[in-house]
Design a protein around this motif. Structure first.
Motif, PDB file in Angstrom:
ATOM      1  N   ILE A 158       8.704  -9.820  -4.621  1.00  0.00           N
ATOM      2  CA  ILE A 158       9.539 -10.377  -5.687  1.00  0.00           C
ATOM      3  C   ILE A 158      10.384 -11.481  -5.065  1.00  0.00           C
ATOM      4  CG2 ILE A 158      11.274  -9.855  -7.434  1.00  0.00           C
ATOM      5  CD1 ILE A 158      10.158  -6.785  -6.538  1.00  0.00           C
ATOM      6  N   GLU A 159      10.043 -12.732  -5.340  1.00  0.00           N
ATOM      7  CA  GLU A 159      10.796 -13.852  -4.774  1.00  0.00           C
ATOM      8  C   GLU A 159      11.974 -14.174  -5.675  1.00  0.00           C
ATOM      9  OE1 GLU A 159      10.088 -18.279  -2.820  1.00  0.00           O
ATOM     10  OE2 GLU A 159       8.656 -17.521  -4.289  1.00  0.00           O
ATOM     11  N   VAL A 160      13.149 -14.308  -5.065  1.00  0.00           N
ATOM     12  CA  VAL A 160      14.371 -14.573  -5.828  1.00  0.00           C
ATOM     13  C   VAL A 160      14.972 -15.898  -5.369  1.00  0.00           C
ATOM     14  CG1 VAL A 160      14.826 -12.122  -6.211  1.00  0.00           C
ATOM     15  CG2 VAL A 160      15.797 -13.258  -4.204  1.00  0.00           C
ATOM     16  N   ASP A 161      16.020 -16.330  -6.082  1.00  0.00           N
ATOM     17  CA  ASP A 161      16.585 -17.655  -5.869  1.00  0.00           C
ATOM     18  C   ASP A 161      17.889 -17.667  -5.098  1.00  0.00           C
ATOM     19  OD1 ASP A 161      14.497 -18.840  -7.364  1.00  0.00           O
ATOM     20  OD2 ASP A 161      15.542 -18.388  -9.235  1.00  0.00           O
ATOM     21  N   ASP A 162      18.558 -16.517  -4.973  1.00  0.00           N
ATOM     22  CA  ASP A 162      19.871 -16.525  -4.327  1.00  0.00           C
ATOM     23  C   ASP A 162      20.200 -15.140  -3.797  1.00  0.00           C
ATOM     24  OD1 ASP A 162      22.271 -17.549  -3.405  1.00  0.00           O
ATOM     25  OD2 ASP A 162      22.862 -18.416  -5.327  1.00  0.00           O
ATOM     26  N   ILE A 163      21.265 -15.096  -2.991  1.00  0.00           N
ATOM     27  CA  ILE A 163      21.664 -13.862  -2.322  1.00  0.00           C
ATOM     28  C   ILE A 163      22.010 -12.749  -3.316  1.00  0.00           C
ATOM     29  CG2 ILE A 163      23.527 -12.832  -0.959  1.00  0.00           C
ATOM     30  CD1 ILE A 163      21.732 -14.170   0.874  1.00  0.00           C
ATOM     31  N   ARG A 223       0.829  -1.213   0.000  1.00  0.00           N
ATOM     32  CA  ARG A 223       0.000   0.000   0.000  1.00  0.00           C
ATOM     33  C   ARG A 223       0.860   1.259   0.000  1.00  0.00           C
ATOM     34  NH1 ARG A 223      -3.398  -3.144   3.457  1.00  0.00           N
ATOM     35  NH2 ARG A 223      -2.340  -2.308   5.277  1.00  0.00           N
ATOM     36  N   ASN A 224       2.037   1.178   0.662  1.00  0.00           N
ATOM     37  CA  ASN A 224       2.920   2.341   0.728  1.00  0.00           C
ATOM     38  C   ASN A 224       3.840   2.454  -0.480  1.00  0.00           C
ATOM     39  OD1 ASN A 224       1.737   2.846   3.168  1.00  0.00           O
ATOM     40  ND2 ASN A 224       3.525   2.376   4.421  1.00  0.00           N
ATOM     41  N   GLY A 225       3.682   1.540  -1.441  1.00  0.00           N
ATOM     42  CA  GLY A 225       4.465   1.605  -2.664  1.00  0.00           C
ATOM     43  C   GLY A 225       5.911   1.209  -2.500  1.00  0.00           C
ATOM     44  N   LYS A 226       6.220   0.383  -1.480  1.00  0.00           N
ATOM     45  CA  LYS A 226       7.600  -0.048  -1.253  1.00  0.00           C
ATOM     46  C   LYS A 226       7.777  -1.492  -1.690  1.00  0.00           C
ATOM     47  CE  LYS A 226       8.816   3.146   2.425  1.00  0.00           C
ATOM     48  NZ  LYS A 226       9.510   3.320   3.705  1.00  0.00           N
ATOM     49  N   PRO A 227       8.619  -1.735  -2.687  1.00  0.00           N
ATOM     50  CA  PRO A 227       8.845  -3.117  -3.116  1.00  0.00           C
ATOM     51  C   PRO A 227       9.514  -3.935  -2.017  1.00  0.00           C
ATOM     52  CG  PRO A 227       9.750  -1.541  -4.695  1.00  0.00           C
ATOM     53  CD  PRO A 227       9.394  -0.773  -3.464  1.00  0.00           C
ATOM     54  N   VAL A 228       9.125  -5.200  -1.920  1.00  0.00           N
ATOM     55  CA  VAL A 228       9.772  -6.156  -1.022  1.00  0.00           C
ATOM     56  C   VAL A 228      10.361  -7.262  -1.891  1.00  0.00           C
ATOM     57  CG1 VAL A 228       9.476  -7.786   0.883  1.00  0.00           C
ATOM     58  CG2 VAL A 228       8.140  -5.661   0.839  1.00  0.00           C
ATOM     59  N   VAL A 229      11.663  -7.496  -1.739  1.00  0.00           N
ATOM     60  CA  VAL A 229      12.352  -8.575  -2.445  1.00  0.00           C
ATOM     61  C   VAL A 229      12.702  -9.628  -1.400  1.00  0.00           C
ATOM     62  CG1 VAL A 229      14.186  -9.162  -4.059  1.00  0.00           C
ATOM     63  CG2 VAL A 229      13.330  -6.810  -3.959  1.00  0.00           C
ATOM     64  N   ALA A 230      12.320 -10.887  -1.655  1.00  0.00           N
ATOM     65  CA  ALA A 230      12.452 -11.919  -0.630  1.00  0.00           C
ATOM     66  C   ALA A 230      13.179 -13.144  -1.149  1.00  0.00           C
ATOM     67  CB  ALA A 230      11.073 -12.329  -0.111  1.00  0.00           C
ATOM     68  N   LEU A 231      14.030 -13.696  -0.291  1.00  0.00           N
ATOM     69  CA  LEU A 231      14.613 -15.015  -0.505  1.00  0.00           C
ATOM     70  C   LEU A 231      14.070 -15.903   0.607  1.00  0.00           C
ATOM     71  CD1 LEU A 231      16.497 -17.021  -1.838  1.00  0.00           C
ATOM     72  CD2 LEU A 231      18.394 -16.056  -0.522  1.00  0.00           C
ATOM     73  N   ILE A 254      26.007 -11.751 -17.339  1.00  0.00           N
ATOM     74  CA  ILE A 254      24.848 -11.473 -18.190  1.00  0.00           C
ATOM     75  C   ILE A 254      23.616 -12.173 -17.647  1.00  0.00           C
ATOM     76  CG2 ILE A 254      23.884 -11.750 -20.502  1.00  0.00           C
ATOM     77  CD1 ILE A 254      26.750 -11.634 -21.586  1.00  0.00           C
ATOM     78  N   GLY A 255      23.784 -13.443 -17.267  1.00  0.00           N
ATOM     79  CA  GLY A 255      22.638 -14.195 -16.760  1.00  0.00           C
ATOM     80  C   GLY A 255      22.016 -13.545 -15.547  1.00  0.00           C
ATOM     81  N   LYS A 256      22.855 -13.096 -14.607  1.00  0.00           N
ATOM     82  CA  LYS A 256      22.332 -12.456 -13.400  1.00  0.00           C
ATOM     83  C   LYS A 256      21.647 -11.135 -13.745  1.00  0.00           C
ATOM     84  CE  LYS A 256      25.709 -14.532 -10.251  1.00  0.00           C
ATOM     85  NZ  LYS A 256      26.875 -14.293  -9.384  1.00  0.00           N
ATOM     86  N   ALA A 257      22.229 -10.403 -14.659  1.00  0.00           N
ATOM     87  CA  ALA A 257      21.638  -9.114 -15.036  1.00  0.00           C
ATOM     88  C   ALA A 257      20.262  -9.308 -15.652  1.00  0.00           C
ATOM     89  CB  ALA A 257      22.558  -8.392 -16.013  1.00  0.00           C
ATOM     90  N   VAL A 258      20.159 -10.236 -16.592  1.00  0.00           N
ATOM     91  CA  VAL A 258      18.885 -10.432 -17.285  1.00  0.00           C
ATOM     92  C   VAL A 258      17.833 -10.997 -16.339  1.00  0.00           C
ATOM     93  CG1 VAL A 258      17.746 -11.629 -19.188  1.00  0.00           C
ATOM     94  CG2 VAL A 258      20.043 -10.697 -19.501  1.00  0.00           C
ATOM     95  N   LYS A 259      18.256 -11.863 -15.420  1.00  0.00           N
ATOM     96  CA  LYS A 259      17.308 -12.405 -14.436  1.00  0.00           C
ATOM     97  C   LYS A 259      16.762 -11.286 -13.558  1.00  0.00           C
ATOM     98  CE  LYS A 259      16.855 -16.460 -11.467  1.00  0.00           C
ATOM     99  NZ  LYS A 259      17.585 -17.560 -10.786  1.00  0.00           N
ATOM    100  N   ALA A 260      17.651 -10.383 -13.137  1.00  0.00           N
ATOM    101  CA  ALA A 260      17.205  -9.245 -12.317  1.00  0.00           C
ATOM    102  C   ALA A 260      16.255  -8.351 -13.103  1.00  0.00           C
ATOM    103  CB  ALA A 260      18.410  -8.441 -11.829  1.00  0.00           C
ATOM    104  N   VAL A 261      16.569  -8.125 -14.381  1.00  0.00           N
ATOM    105  CA  VAL A 261      15.697  -7.288 -15.211  1.00  0.00           C
ATOM    106  C   VAL A 261      14.321  -7.929 -15.351  1.00  0.00           C
ATOM    107  CG1 VAL A 261      15.351  -6.416 -17.558  1.00  0.00           C
ATOM    108  CG2 VAL A 261      17.577  -6.162 -16.450  1.00  0.00           C
ATOM    109  N   ARG A 262      14.281  -9.239 -15.519  1.00  0.00           N
ATOM    110  CA  ARG A 262      12.985  -9.915 -15.646  1.00  0.00           C
ATOM    111  C   ARG A 262      12.170  -9.756 -14.360  1.00  0.00           C
ATOM    112  NH1 ARG A 262      10.092 -13.794 -18.705  1.00  0.00           N
ATOM    113  NH2 ARG A 262       8.015 -13.613 -17.763  1.00  0.00           N
ATOM    114  N   ARG A 263      12.799  -9.923 -13.210  1.00  0.00           N
ATOM    115  CA  ARG A 263      12.089  -9.719 -11.929  1.00  0.00           C
ATOM    116  C   ARG A 263      11.591  -8.276 -11.834  1.00  0.00           C
ATOM    117  NH1 ARG A 263      11.772 -15.059 -10.221  1.00  0.00           N
ATOM    118  NH2 ARG A 263      13.771 -15.885  -9.550  1.00  0.00           N
ATOM    119  N   TRP A 264      12.426  -7.347 -12.220  1.00  0.00           N
ATOM    120  CA  TRP A 264      12.098  -5.915 -12.164  1.00  0.00           C
ATOM    121  C   TRP A 264      10.884  -5.620 -13.037  1.00  0.00           C
ATOM    122  CZ3 TRP A 264      12.946  -2.123 -16.141  1.00  0.00           C
ATOM    123  CH2 TRP A 264      12.991  -0.789 -15.712  1.00  0.00           C
TER     124      TRP A 264
END
Length: 709
Positions: free
Chosen positions: A279-284, A235-243, A440-450
């Motif tokens: 945004i659920e991610v797979d690694d640190i 509601r406050n417009g703050k993204p949460v990224v979770a592992l 490259i792989g990490k960058a594109v994965k982050a962009v897809r999540r974004w």
């Protein structure tokens, strides 16, 4: 003001267990407070053995401290900590940060001690942080209430809030500061005797200096509190990224042994996080990459990017990985193409990806103008910039050009540092806040999540989320288990507006024939029993019965089958039911009560699509209509609902109505329902509706209701 404000911004602090013994927890805590923090509040030292430390008086007990501190940092052994915490509570201390270990993680004796400090918190209202934790670090305020020797080295302030349970991985996230990541606050909740990760997410959702929240969760002790915190952040417009640890059996066992938390079913956890905008991610490293990208620029829902590179091979490799990840390259506007053609050599590639060749490496102004042209294209949401090699001063000039362009660019530029040699240029990017990805792989994965988060933002309205009576709440205790027959289950569903075929219960063969004639042939006959849920497996279902003789014969055969395969079953009779037209699609709708999140709805196609391919999608209840609509498109076999090989499309609108009515039904009877299995639900061609063909409801009733039955 959030209730945790004075935990992270205390006006006064007491250190109980203050020491000058080298490398001790008490001594390191004092070093971080006095030598490495910039704290102008009062610090009181409590020591049972020393009268003075660091030129300050030591008090024998918290009782003797002249002022009631906002925070007491407890660094004494667990056996002594319980009495000290009781004294803190009686003194009126607001928060106790318990760094000591030897509690719930240390066997039965430790678990008893932890139970005692939980009771102290519950009875007094004093909030307890920990135990068995490294403490709290408010980097933006330069305050370290921690024994960590890394505190003085991890002091880059910034907009990221970090909430973890474990200390080691939390400190690992903090040390992303080496890459240029700025952190506002780190909380590490340890055993969570009282305060949990959810409390810290709730605080960060309000904190004005925190823009993005990163969390690493092993287990969730209070589902309702966790959901409420995530809802506030949304509601406050703050993204949460979770592992979320515990997505495999190995991870679940390890997490349970570490924090004794409920790890939950991985599929339900992921569904809940996705629904709440997390945004659920797979690694640190992905946690950091996605979090910093969100901090740099909030996505607006656009999903096309550009690649800008001086290496043709790197451009092609990046484009290939972009395609594999399902990210799209934009088609440049004519004006962009004309601009690039006018500036770059004729042998450069001016489509997307852009291969500038080495021309830009010797001409900074050329890089400025061409990179800005790409960034300014109306179809571009982000620009990937692979950096293949550390060229020394050449790469440094390139970094300077990127920083200049970024100041004018309407979209983020994400450098990809592909070399193992971190030259000066890498640090230059970091210092300007343009933190490079490491592959490259990490960058594109982050962009897809974004981008996925940007899509969620544009399609979801957290302000409209409905309250839910049992969201994250455990099932009520002291109730009698209840399993309904199919007929009773369908009657209950029909009373709540769900579409079911016309049916009647028959207690004899003759009555079955009469009811079939009243309904109209053809009909379906099913054994009616609250204890038989898999009726087809024992020959308890006959379909397409076209006359009285077929119904009579079905009665005899079904009763014989039940007597042979389930001789002890309590049978009410046969359910005689309208036979729906041929064709249509059969789907599954199920509801279960998750121990962490409460009621969860599952949707998928029936038959082999569920049993073999596990092709389902899930949501926490209650459903919003847009979520019900989205669920239909999320299963891999969704094309079958659209019609294949010229066949008619299914009545999707009717199916969405059924999903919404199931959600409303559970909402009205939440305490009474544990499980619902509607399988199959028949969905006819467009305009013919959707009907529940089979229904199982398992729940509970109060003891008073049970006595009346």
């Amino acid at each position: 003001m959030n209730e945790l404000h004075y935990l992270f911004n205390p006006r006064s602090i007491a250190v109980i267990g203050a020491s000058d013994k080298p490398a001790s927890i008490g001594a390191r805590t004092l070093e971080n407070l006095f030598d490495h923090s910039r704290y102008d509040g009062s610090i009181y030292l409590v020591s049972a053995t020393r009268s003075e430390l660091r030129g300050q008086r030591c008090y024998a007990s918290i009782v003797d401290v002249p002022q009631t501190p906002d925070v007491a940092i407890v660094v004494i052994p667990a056996q002594s900590a319980v009495q000290v915490l009781q004294e803190c509570a009686e003194k009126g201390v607001k928060f106790a940060v318990v760094l000591s270990s030897g509690f719930g993680e240390a066997g039965e004796q430790g678990q008893r001690l932890e139970a005692q400090i939980k009771q102290i918190s519950a009875q007094s209202g004093m909030r307890i942080y920990g135990p068995n934790c490294p403490g709290a670090c408010n980097i933006n305020a330069r305050l370290g209430m921690t024994f960590s020797p890394s505190f003085p080295h991890d002091l880059r302030p910034g907009p990221l809030g970090i909430a973890t349970q474990g200390g080691g991985l939390g400190r690992n996230l903090m040390q992303a500061m080496e890459r240029g990541i700025g952190v506002a606050l780190w909380s590490s909740s340890g055993n969570e005797a009282d305060l949990q990760v959810a409390d810290f997410i709730d605080y960060m959702a309000d904190a004005p200096d925190i823009k993005v929240i990163l969390t690493l969760v092993e287990g969730i002790k209070d589902g309702a509190k966790f959901v409420a915190a995530l809802q506030k952040a949304a509601r406050n417009g703050k993204p949460v990224v979770a592992l979320k640890v515990g997505r495999s059996e190995y991870g679940q066992r390890a997490a349970a042994s570490h924090t004794a938390s409920i790890t939950g079913a991985a599929e339900v956890n992921s569904a809940a996080l996705k629904q709440l905008g997390v945004i659920e991610v797979d690694d640190i490293d992905e946690l950091i990459d996605v979090g910093w990208l969100l901090n740099r620029h909030m996505p607006d829902g656009r999903s096309d990017i550009a690649i800008y590179c001086s290496s043709g091979g790197a451009a092609a490799l990046t484009a290939d990985i972009v395609g594999q990840r399902g990210v799209r390259l934009t088609e440049f506007a004519p004006a962009t193409v004309e601009r690039l053609a006018a500036l770059l050599p004729g042998y450069a590639a001016i489509g997307n990806p852009v291969d500038t060749t080495t021309a830009v490496l010797s001409n900074e102004q050329l890089m400025d103008s061409t990179l800005l042209a790409v960034c300014s294209d109306p179809g571009v949401a982000l620009v990937l910039l692979p950096v293949t090699i550390d060229y020394g001063t050449t790469t440094e000039k390139m970094a300077q050009a990127v920083s200049r362009v970024q100041k004018e660019s309407p979209v983020p530029i994400l450098p990809i540092w592909m070399s193992d040699r971190n030259g000066k240029a890498f640090s230059m990017y970091a210092e300007d806040g343009i933190v490079p990805a490491k592959s490259i792989g990490k960058a594109v994965k982050a962009v897809r999540r974004w981008m996925d988060y940007g899509k969620w933002r544009t399609q979801t309205h957290p302000q409209h989320w409905k309250p839910w009576p049992t969201l994250g709440r455990a099932a009520p205790q002291g109730a009698t288990p209840l399993s309904l027959s199919e007929g009773n289950a369908k009657s209950w569903l029909a009373e709540n507006g769900l579409p079911v075929p016309r049916s009647a219960l028959a207690t004899s063969a003759q009555e079955a024939v009469r009811e079939a004639a009243a309904i109209g042939f053809p009909v379906v006959a099913k054994v009616s029993s609250a204890t038989l849920t898999h009726k087809s497996d024992i020959g308890g279902v006959f379909v397409n019965l076209r006359d009285a003789g077929a119904v009579h014969e079905a009665w005899n055969t079904i009763m014989e089958n039940v007597h042979r395969h389930a001789p002890g079953a309590k049978v009410d009779g046969l359910l005689i039911e309208e036979m729906l037209p041929a064709g249509g699609v059969e789907v599954l709708i199920g509801v279960s009560r998750d121990p962490v999140f409460g009621h969860v709805i599952t949707f998928g196609l029936g038959g082999i699509y569920v049993e073999v391919f596990k092709d389902v999608t899930r949501r926490l209840l209650p459903l919003q209509r847009e979520e019900a609509t989205a669920m239909l498109g999320e299963i891999r076999s969704s094309a079958l609902l659209e019609g294949v090989r010229g066949g008619p499309s299914a009545d999707v609108a009717a199916l969405i109505d059924v999903l919404m009515k199931v959600s409303d039904f559970v909402g009205r009877h939440a305490d009474a329902i544990d499980e619902i299995d509607l399988n199959p639900v028949w969905v006819g061609p467009k305009g013919e509706g959707a009907y529940v063909l089979d229904a199982v409801i398992v729940g509970r009733q109060s003891d008073d209701e049970a006595a009346r039955r």
